[in-house]
Design an enzyme around this catalytic site. Sequence first.
Site, short mmCIF file in Angstrom:
data_model
loop_
_atom_site.label_atom_id
_atom_site.label_comp_id
_atom_site.label_asym_id
_atom_site.label_seq_id
_atom_site.Cartn_x
_atom_site.Cartn_y
_atom_site.Cartn_z
N LYS A 166 0.81 -1.31 0.11
CA LYS A 166 -0.12 0.20 0.08
C LYS A 166 0.90 1.37 0.11
O LYS A 166 1.88 1.28 0.89
CB LYS A 166 -0.89 -0.01 1.38
N LEU A 167 0.83 2.23 -1.01
CA LEU A 167 1.32 3.35 -0.99
C LEU A 167 0.58 4.51 -0.21
O LEU A 167 -0.45 4.54 -0.57
CB LEU A 167 1.70 3.69 -2.21
N LYS A 168 1.47 5.30 0.31
CA LYS A 168 0.83 6.61 0.85
C LYS A 168 0.74 7.56 -0.19
O LYS A 168 1.91 7.75 -1.02
CB LYS A 168 1.56 7.25 2.02
N GLU A 218 -7.71 3.99 -0.28
CA GLU A 218 -8.17 4.19 1.21
C GLU A 218 -8.23 5.65 1.68
O GLU A 218 -7.50 6.49 1.28
CB GLU A 218 -7.13 3.49 2.07
N ASP A 243 -10.78 4.28 6.54
CA ASP A 243 -10.17 3.90 7.79
C ASP A 243 -10.55 5.05 8.87
O ASP A 243 -11.47 4.86 9.69
CB ASP A 243 -8.51 4.10 7.22
N LYS A 267 -9.87 -1.02 12.76
CA LYS A 267 -8.78 -0.83 13.92
C LYS A 267 -9.26 -0.97 15.37
O LYS A 267 -10.45 -0.36 15.40
CB LYS A 267 -8.14 0.36 13.73
N LEU A 297 1.45 1.50 13.89
CA LEU A 297 2.90 1.38 14.43
C LEU A 297 2.99 0.72 15.91
O LEU A 297 3.66 1.35 16.74
CB LEU A 297 3.52 2.86 14.31
MG MG Z 1 -5.02 4.35 6.56
#
Ligand code: MG
Length: 372
Positions: A166-168, A218, A243, A267, A297
């Site tokens: 997944k690329l930001k 996303e 998200d 999450k 993280l």
């Molecule tokens: Mg996200």
Amino acid sequence: MKWPDVDVISASLIEIGIPLKFSFATGHGTIRHRRTLLVRLETSAGEGVAECVALPEPGYSPETVDTSWEALTGRLLPALVGRRVGTPAEIRPWLDTFPDCRMAAAAVECALWDAYCRSLGQGLSQVIGGVRSETPAGVVVGIQPDTRRLIEKVEKEIADGYRRVKLKIMPGWDRKPVEAVREAFPSLDLAVDANGSYTLAEADALEALDAFGLSYIEQPLPAADLEGHAELQARLMSPICLDESIDSVARCRRALEIGAARVINIKIGRLGGIIPALEAHDLAVRHGAPVWCGGMLETGLGRAFNLALSALPNFTLPGDISSSSRYFERDIVIEPLEAIDGVMKLPDGPGSGVTVDWEFVSHLTHRKKSFH
Ligand code: MG
């Protein structure tokens, strides 16, 4: 001992700081050092430990390490100590009275699940209905200075066996990097995450990404804009995954009902605990939306809870759960949580399945507060 008779005897909140191996840039800013909180509960049925996943700085969420510290030391933990808690499901209505500090409430719920499952001698995943013992691992690649360095990073992740990259992205860093990665790796399971950095007026830049066969885009728009996401989803072929927007079960329901997303990133911390995470999972099943588990993280402790959740049936997409060693030289749990051939195995012990290395934690501790 029956769980309805279980009391919380004492509680500790410990703030630690762990240097990250690399700085991590997202649409919200850059993190170089992970400050995080550990909740340790002593109950009459044994100990439970969990991590509060709030980030050091606001941006992803208004909840931070400091606001969570305040909520836990000022309200949650003093009220919990001396309380008869029952099962995690029985304490849930009380935790729901703290909607402004869901990450703190989630840490309390997780610590109780850990104690509860350990006293039953069962793994958390088993108790909550997990159906698998491993989960495919995905990685996130932060915004890079240029596409050459991006390709090198992605190449290394693929060589390490990761199943989804997944690329930001952010305005100005979208089409070019995605096109470059897609050209270099035509069959890669590829997704992007904008962390809410676009507006509807910039929808063209997102529509341009439809050409690259993304698994999902996303959180393109700000968290509060569910209607905007529904409008955008109607224009895009790529599924939208939400998200930051999914900060409660009610918002998850609304997002699915109005077509704001076709994929949900679950999450535990953002939703406020394992029970709301399970409810979001079940809602997504009813709407035919696959889910996956996002990352914050976390240290190995938070990671273990994510792994347990990812064993549920509708977690059919690779999550943002990768090896601890990608992030930290040394983790705070004893069991290694490492992806092998792109797969993360669930730890198989009771509770969260991991053992905190308290000796190492004592070296990392910034502050600690206990309640008796
Ligand atoms: Mg996200």
